[in-house]
Design a protein around this motif. Structure first.
Motif, PDB file in Angstrom:
ATOM      1  N   SER A 284       1.856  -0.033   7.271  1.00  0.00           N
ATOM      2  CA  SER A 284       2.366  -1.382   6.556  1.00  0.00           C
ATOM      3  C   SER A 284       1.067  -0.706   5.700  1.00  0.00           C
ATOM      4  O   SER A 284       0.042  -0.425   5.212  1.00  0.00           O
ATOM      5  N   LEU A 285       1.831  -0.971   4.279  1.00  0.00           N
ATOM      6  CA  LEU A 285       1.250  -0.760   3.464  1.00  0.00           C
ATOM      7  C   LEU A 285       1.405  -2.972   2.490  1.00  0.00           C
ATOM      8  O   LEU A 285       2.769  -1.920   1.320  1.00  0.00           O
TER       9      LEU A 285
ATOM     10  N   ASP B  21      -0.665  -3.648  -2.686  1.00  0.00           N
ATOM     11  CA  ASP B  21      -1.387  -2.943  -2.664  1.00  0.00           C
ATOM     12  C   ASP B  21      -1.380  -1.415  -3.088  1.00  0.00           C
ATOM     13  O   ASP B  21      -2.006  -0.699  -2.764  1.00  0.00           O
ATOM     14  N   ILE B  22       0.009  -1.506  -3.565  1.00  0.00           N
ATOM     15  CA  ILE B  22       0.837   0.059  -3.984  1.00  0.00           C
ATOM     16  C   ILE B  22       0.173   0.736  -5.286  1.00  0.00           C
ATOM     17  O   ILE B  22       0.007  -0.527  -5.724  1.00  0.00           O
ATOM     18  N   SER B  23      -0.512   1.706  -5.157  1.00  0.00           N
ATOM     19  CA  SER B  23      -1.339   1.945  -6.090  1.00  0.00           C
ATOM     20  C   SER B  23      -1.572   3.913  -6.220  1.00  0.00           C
ATOM     21  O   SER B  23      -1.363   4.441  -4.567  1.00  0.00           O
TER      22      SER B  23
ATOM     23  N   ASP C 242      -4.349   4.802  -5.827  1.00  0.00           N
ATOM     24  CA  ASP C 242      -5.306   5.259  -4.926  1.00  0.00           C
ATOM     25  C   ASP C 242      -5.105   5.188  -2.999  1.00  0.00           C
ATOM     26  O   ASP C 242      -5.343   5.646  -2.316  1.00  0.00           O
ATOM     27  N   SER C 243      -4.005   3.905  -3.657  1.00  0.00           N
ATOM     28  CA  SER C 243      -3.866   4.040  -1.946  1.00  0.00           C
ATOM     29  C   SER C 243      -2.660   5.090  -0.710  1.00  0.00           C
ATOM     30  O   SER C 243      -2.316   4.743   0.204  1.00  0.00           O
ATOM     31  N   THR C 244      -2.425   5.465  -1.466  1.00  0.00           N
ATOM     32  CA  THR C 244      -1.292   6.693  -1.543  1.00  0.00           C
ATOM     33  C   THR C 244      -1.406   8.042  -1.724  1.00  0.00           C
ATOM     34  O   THR C 244      -0.816   8.002  -1.519  1.00  0.00           O
TER      35      THR C 244
ATOM     36  N   TRP D 243      -0.673  10.531   0.958  1.00  0.00           N
ATOM     37  CA  TRP D 243       0.236  10.162   0.869  1.00  0.00           C
ATOM     38  C   TRP D 243       1.516  11.559   0.838  1.00  0.00           C
ATOM     39  O   TRP D 243       0.983  12.032  -0.600  1.00  0.00           O
TER      40      TRP D 243
END
Length: 143
Positions: free
Chosen positions: A68-69, A73-75, A77-79, A82
């Motif tokens: 889940s993402l 919230d994709i940024s 920082d959040s990736t 990855w």
């Protein structure tokens, strides 16, 4: 009597080369639940399946093997952790949802390779593929 006008031929068909380019372009950014499930079953894990709906929708029901993402919230920082060399296959609710397209734009702007899984969780479930989550059997197919 006047001959009827063909609505099929009203606009001329593309040349074979134009059609090839068009369909290659579509297939380079799209896949479907059947192809995703095939690769899961055969151990071809060269992609990451990403549910871009709200975290609460994911918790209730998501495609087996998905992470889940939410697209909002994709940024960077959040990736951050990855791998950018791994294809991301994105999905949202249904063919009427553009969340995966929004996510595809955001991920690609961050340097990720992406494909949208056509039909979203709705068609994943319609095809009879496994779902996981707290309400896997009873959550609404579309939100």
């Amino acid at each position: 009597m006047k001959s009827p006008i063909s609505l099929v031929h009203e606009t001329p068909a593309a040349s074979p080369e134009e059609a090839r380019r068009h369909f290659l372009g579509k297939l380079s950014v799209e896949t479907d639940p059947s192809d995703v499930r095939h690769d899961q079953l055969t151990g071809l894990d060269s992609f990451l399946l990403v549910d871009v709906r709200a975290a609460s929708a994911y918790a209730e029901r998501h495609a087996a093997g998905a992470v889940s993402l939410p697209y909002g919230d994709i940024s960077p920082d959040s990736t951050a952790g990855w791998p950018k060399d791994r294809l991301l296959v994105l999905y949202c609710w249904s063919p009427a949802c553009n969340g995966a397209a929004k996510a595809g734009l955001r991920f690609s702007e961050l340097g990720f390779r992406v494909k949208e899984m056509l039909g979203g969780i709705e068609y994943w479930q319609r095809d009879g593929f496994p779902v996981e989550g707290s309400r896997a059997g009873s959550a609404p197919v579309v939100g």
